[in-house]
Design a protein around this motif. Structure first.
Motif, PDB file in Angstrom:
ATOM      1  N   LEU A  12     -29.957  73.702 -32.469  1.00 23.00           N
ATOM      2  CA  LEU A  12     -29.615  74.328 -33.739  1.00 23.00           C
ATOM      3  C   LEU A  12     -30.429  75.592 -34.005  1.00 23.00           C
ATOM      4  N   SER A  13     -31.707  75.601 -33.663  1.00 22.99           N
ATOM      5  CA  SER A  13     -32.552  76.761 -33.930  1.00 22.99           C
ATOM      6  C   SER A  13     -32.159  77.978 -33.103  1.00 22.99           C
ATOM      7  N   GLY A  14     -31.335  77.780 -32.089  1.00 22.94           N
ATOM      8  CA  GLY A  14     -30.855  78.886 -31.282  1.00 22.94           C
ATOM      9  C   GLY A  14     -29.528  79.447 -31.755  1.00 22.94           C
ATOM     10  N   LEU A  15     -28.953  78.841 -32.786  1.00 20.32           N
ATOM     11  CA  LEU A  15     -27.667  79.281 -33.315  1.00 20.32           C
ATOM     12  C   LEU A  15     -27.850  80.071 -34.605  1.00 20.32           C
ATOM     13  N   GLY A  16     -27.010  81.074 -34.791  1.00 17.92           N
ATOM     14  CA  GLY A  16     -27.040  81.870 -36.011  1.00 17.92           C
ATOM     15  C   GLY A  16     -26.112  81.299 -37.070  1.00 17.92           C
ATOM     16  N   THR A  17     -26.241  81.813 -38.278  1.00 23.29           N
ATOM     17  CA  THR A  17     -25.425  81.358 -39.402  1.00 23.29           C
ATOM     18  C   THR A  17     -23.935  81.472 -39.105  1.00 23.29           C
ATOM     19  N   ALA A  18     -23.517  82.560 -38.483  1.00 18.88           N
ATOM     20  CA  ALA A  18     -22.095  82.774 -38.184  1.00 18.88           C
ATOM     21  C   ALA A  18     -21.602  81.892 -37.046  1.00 18.88           C
ATOM     22  N   GLU A  19     -22.510  81.231 -36.338  1.00 19.65           N
ATOM     23  CA  GLU A  19     -22.140  80.441 -35.171  1.00 19.65           C
ATOM     24  C   GLU A  19     -22.013  78.940 -35.452  1.00 19.65           C
ATOM     25  N   VAL A  20     -22.154  78.534 -36.718  1.00 19.39           N
ATOM     26  CA  VAL A  20     -22.013  77.127 -37.070  1.00 19.39           C
ATOM     27  C   VAL A  20     -20.942  76.959 -38.138  1.00 19.39           C
ATOM     28  N   SER A  21     -20.248  75.820 -38.087  1.00 16.76           N
ATOM     29  CA  SER A  21     -19.266  75.508 -39.117  1.00 16.76           C
ATOM     30  C   SER A  21     -19.504  74.085 -39.600  1.00 16.76           C
ATOM     31  N   LEU A  22     -19.302  73.888 -40.892  1.00 16.45           N
ATOM     32  CA  LEU A  22     -19.526  72.590 -41.524  1.00 16.45           C
ATOM     33  C   LEU A  22     -18.359  71.666 -41.206  1.00 16.45           C
ATOM     34  N   ARG A  23     -18.657  70.495 -40.638  1.00 17.83           N
ATOM     35  CA  ARG A  23     -17.626  69.533 -40.260  1.00 17.83           C
ATOM     36  C   ARG A  23     -17.640  68.280 -41.125  1.00 17.83           C
TER      37      ARG A  23
END
Length: 94
Positions: A12-23
């Motif tokens: 998770l710490s390697g992902l940016g805000t635009a790279e995650v979506s709430l499921r």
């Protein structure tokens, strides 16, 4: 290795805000926990205060997650920007 490449952490710490979506959102021990999916197709359990590569989770509600994203624009007066990821409801139950 090319020194111009940005090193990013794993998970998770390697992902940016635009790279995650709430499921999904789950109530756990009196607080909400978010289930997010990254562009790496992996699923992560996220709690308030967890870090992303460009910000941190500020709050989780029953249907959304708020991330304080760091702004890297030197011309911007704002140093952080609030991003809300909303849980999308499907029409399957109708």
């Amino acid at each position: 290795m090319d020194s111009s490449q940005t090193k990013r952490g794993a998970g998770l710490s390697g992902l940016g805000t635009a790279e995650v979506s709430l499921r999904g959102v789950v109530l756990s021990q009196g607080g909400f926990v978010a289930i997010v999916q990254g562009v790496d197709s992996k699923t992560y359990i996220v709690r308030t205060g967890d870090k992303l590569s460009d910000g941190a989770v500020r709050a989780i509600t029953a249907d959304s997650m708020v991330i304080l994203q760091e702004v890297n624009d030197p011309l911007s007066l704002e140093k952080v920007h609030e991003v809300r990821k909303v849980l999308r409801h499907t029409e399957e139950g109708k």
